[in-house]
Write an enzyme that holds these catalytic residues in place. Sequence first.
Site, short mmCIF file in Angstrom:
data_model
loop_
_atom_site.label_atom_id
_atom_site.label_comp_id
_atom_site.label_asym_id
_atom_site.label_seq_id
_atom_site.Cartn_x
_atom_site.Cartn_y
_atom_site.Cartn_z
CG ASP A 177 -22.77 -29.83 14.59
OD1 ASP A 177 -22.78 -30.40 13.49
OD2 ASP A 177 -22.99 -30.43 15.66
CG MET A 258 -22.78 -40.29 15.81
SD MET A 258 -22.07 -41.04 14.32
CE MET A 258 -23.51 -41.85 13.64
NE ARG A 259 -26.80 -31.65 17.02
CZ ARG A 259 -25.87 -31.43 17.92
NH1 ARG A 259 -24.67 -31.04 17.53
NH2 ARG A 259 -26.12 -31.58 19.20
CB ALA A 260 -23.55 -34.48 10.07
#
Length: 648
Positions: A177, A258-260
């Site tokens: 991720d 929320m990284r995506a």
Amino acid sequence: MNRARPTSDGDAGFPFSAVVGQERLQLALILCAVHPGIGGVLVRGEKGTAKSTVVRALAQLLPPVVDETGARPARLVELPVGATEDRVVGSLDLERVLRDGEQAFRPGLLAAAHHGVLYVDEVNLLHDHLVDVLLDAAAMGRVHVERDGVSHSQPARFVLVGTMNPEEGELRPQLLDRFGLTVDVAASREVDVRMAVVRRRLDYEADPAGFVARYAEADRAVAGQIRSARERIGRVVLDDVELRRIAALCAAFDVDGMRADLVVARTATAHAAWRGGDAVTEDDVRVAAELALPHRRRRDPFDEPGISEQQLDDAMRDAATEAQREEQPPAPTEEFTPPEAEPDGVSGDDPDGGPEDPSPPDGPGGGAGEGRSGAPVSAAARPPRWEVPGIGEGAPGRRSRAESRHGRVVRSSTDTSSGLHLLGTVFAAVPHQRSRGRDEGPLRLAADDLRGAYREGREGNLIVFVVDASGSMAAKDRLSAVTGAVVTLLRDAYQRRDKVAVITVRGADAELVLPPTSSVDIAVRRLSGMRTGGKTPLAAGLLKAREVVRRERVRDPRRRPMLVVLTDGRATGGADPVPRARAAASLLAQDAVTSIVVDCERGMIRLGLAADLARDLRGGYLRLAELTGDSVADIVRASSGSGAVRAA
């Protein structure tokens, strides 16, 4: 032109435009060059797919770097798998400390890669701690060092590229991720493409300078586009419609955190700048989603990565509807009502709430005849951590105690290869200060005073599974439960960075269905197609395991083995099956192989043959139904033999 330096195998960096059949990978690298904040690219693919060639060609396309020495080409910095943390982040400059008596910092590879490319080949084999350090620096654009009395921070803004062969082991989902984009590459099966690749390689080897000159103009054009995109990206507009589309896409694929969303937004903006646009469009978002979302769907080591075209089409269609919807005010918060308490003594989270030996799910059926096992069913709970006794020196992992270059400092040592132990060095020098003529001023050090840091961490082990797939196992519908238990143990092996091998016992002989590998997802696929039925040549399985262990001890002598046998102990194959099985077990015990026997016997009447086998192996013992229990101390009963398993 700044050419990438050749590697040990002679794979010099081709011009970027000369690489054939790598369009998606080239686009991902370019977008990260346009916007390094994307977080880098992870390149997954089988060996021989030009992963390294494409990466090395990227550095020559980056704009020149202007520093205190003037303008210089962007660097390609390669990080070796065996690099230490000091080499990566930097450390105290010991030479200046001893020579000048002043505190000084020596920058590491992260600082050297500033405004360039940091390339990590076989990143899946790098210690997890170093991967975390790399990804933190890539995300923040700086490297911070707080160690050995040194506090230092400096810029480290680079394009991070990692390459890996999934067959050699996967990255943990948490680390997957952290990479911004992921691209899977494979060799083309089209004859014309393969011919073109070979022809260009041969042309390069015949005349490297002429070959590079042939593509120089095309490379300059790509480099110019990257510079223009970097200048334009600050003016690209990402409006609320496209931002809502991005949020809807990430929600549709159920990605964690929320990284995506941030990565897709940055990638879509970079793609708009790359194509010369002034605003992000739906097409930019789709391209970004194809690169940024597939690997983030993989929560479990055995989940297949990737997103199909149909899945992406459906998600884009739903996101388009959401993107055009007017923003609604937030719904009123409902009053929280606590759930009703469960009856005393019953808890959905209590693994001991059910019967001691529950019936397993429906197995493959077929009685004692031939058959195939169904897809493995994984157990819900985490198994106990078994570890090999003593202190090892194996590859970094998370199972058994071992000397480590990355673990916690336990004491000082005369070996300084794993870093300087400051207090140990000072204490070694103090008794000699008067004889060295020191009355005041700085401490006077000599080479004999230097002390290193003895560190202790965890290692990965070789786990050899011997799985009884005979008719006696299938006859009572136990094989489904057994394969589910093996999958649970394989998942644990994946998380602890072990190598695994799988041996099945059935019919007339034992079969090594999976030679030792770090790719445990391959073990699961092999296990799902395991054939069942016939007699139980248990002795053959144990001897095969001994052969595997001995062979691996030659290949990798520092990786300590552990044997896990899943059986009911009923040896029936060959002449004198029980004495031969006991003799094979004694040989493994003499070889000091740590072992654990998982007793798969069921029913009211138990013969206890698996427990006898555990005693012959001088190892641990537990029942299949207890495999995922919490009372580890009561479950694992290790004998006093040298190969006894230890539960941590």
